[in-house]
Design an enzyme around this catalytic site. Sequence first.
Site, short mmCIF file in Angstrom:
data_model
loop_
_atom_site.label_atom_id
_atom_site.label_comp_id
_atom_site.label_asym_id
_atom_site.label_seq_id
_atom_site.Cartn_x
_atom_site.Cartn_y
_atom_site.Cartn_z
N CYS A 125 74.08 32.65 4.50
CA CYS A 125 73.00 33.44 3.91
C CYS A 125 72.63 32.77 2.59
O CYS A 125 73.39 31.97 2.06
CB CYS A 125 73.43 34.88 3.68
N CYS A 127 71.47 34.67 -0.16
CA CYS A 127 71.39 35.62 -1.27
C CYS A 127 72.41 35.34 -2.38
O CYS A 127 72.16 35.65 -3.54
CB CYS A 127 71.52 37.07 -0.78
N CYS A 135 67.49 36.99 0.56
CA CYS A 135 68.12 36.15 1.58
C CYS A 135 67.23 35.00 2.06
O CYS A 135 67.46 34.42 3.11
CB CYS A 135 68.58 37.01 2.75
N LYS A 201 72.54 44.31 11.78
CA LYS A 201 72.98 44.51 10.39
C LYS A 201 72.00 45.46 9.72
O LYS A 201 70.80 45.19 9.65
CB LYS A 201 73.02 43.17 9.66
N ARG A 211 78.25 43.32 -3.33
CA ARG A 211 77.24 42.66 -4.17
C ARG A 211 77.77 42.39 -5.56
O ARG A 211 77.36 41.44 -6.22
CB ARG A 211 75.94 43.47 -4.16
N LYS A 254 77.18 45.83 11.91
CA LYS A 254 77.60 45.97 10.52
C LYS A 254 76.73 46.98 9.80
O LYS A 254 75.52 46.88 9.93
CB LYS A 254 77.47 44.60 9.84
N SER A 280 82.49 46.45 2.53
CA SER A 280 83.09 46.67 1.21
C SER A 280 83.11 48.13 0.79
O SER A 280 84.11 48.61 0.24
CB SER A 280 82.35 45.83 0.17
N TYR A 319 88.58 43.81 5.01
CA TYR A 319 89.33 43.51 3.79
C TYR A 319 90.74 44.08 3.89
O TYR A 319 91.59 43.75 3.07
CB TYR A 319 88.59 44.08 2.57
#
Length: 332
Positions: A125, A127, A135, A201, A211, A254, A280, A319
């Site tokens: 990506c 971004c 993006c 997504k 972010r 996602k 996240s 994670y």
Amino acid sequence: MTIATRTRDFARTRRLRSSEALRGLVRETRLDPASFVYPLFVTEGHGLREPIESMPGQARLSTDMLAAEAAELHELGVRAVLLFGVPDYKDAEGSGAWAGDGITQRAIAALKQADPSLAVIADVCLCEYTDHGHCGPISARGEVENDAAIELLAQTSVSLAEAGVDMVAPSDMMDGRVAAIRGALDESGFAELPIMAYSAKYASAFYGPFREAADSAPQFGDRRGYQMDPPNVREAVREVAIDIAEQADIVMVKPALAYLDVVRAVRDSTELPLAAYNVSGEYAMLKAAAANGWIDERGAILEALTSIRRAGADILLTYHAKEAARWLRETR
Ligand code: PBG
């Protein structure tokens, strides 16, 4: 005594719940660290393990810290990572994404050198590399330019392939990017390199902590013009079909937990391997509640991960990968 009790004409589902051994026999879904992918944030510098405040337990690592990380993952049985580069230098195009000596390219080399058997997947990506945080390049009208973006994403994928990556994972949601990346990889001698597409997504509020971690928040506007609208599920099935037609090898939904119905709908629509990204914000919520003593951390996390597998995902990007692998080992 009621008639029902006398004649025993009701189902006794509790019979198979009476011991852990019996529960284990009839268990329909299991967690296995071999299906986990651990996301890693890699930063410039030396000797750095910078904690990410909104994601307790997660950190940004400099490339010299990756060998130890690879060893730990190996020991835990987690066999794949998803790399996010966090560069110092950003510009309007995001040129750091395809630089031969870019942060992600160097991270790939370090990880493959440390453990050639580790599957190194790179998020593709722009971004994290653009100064505006979108993006792809921005047009005069202030919109992300789709067709210019997919050329740059293709160029980035070839650069990551040259650095030795095992799989690329485009997360941008530009139209036609899987086809553009496939074409560029094939032309450059990487016909064997698989693509895991972030196919469905969503423009989700659950990406907030990421972010901060990746320093990739849009500087103006939002991503609703390219990421999916959360209320839609048929559209997810269509996005997946489009990516499969463009030769994606693995498709992804996602986020995961707030989208388990989407995981199921996609599972029922394709035979391809399906990944789900436990993002996240989903991680942060459980960690925050656990830190306050409001939920049982281990129980809640393993239950959440199990629910994603039960919904039909083969691959869990999470994670929680390391702690979950540790807990699973303890219960054996
Ligand atoms: C890059 C990207 C994002 C995530 C993965 N790749 C952020 C975004 O789309 O804004 C989010 C991952 C997470 O929240 O854990 N486009």
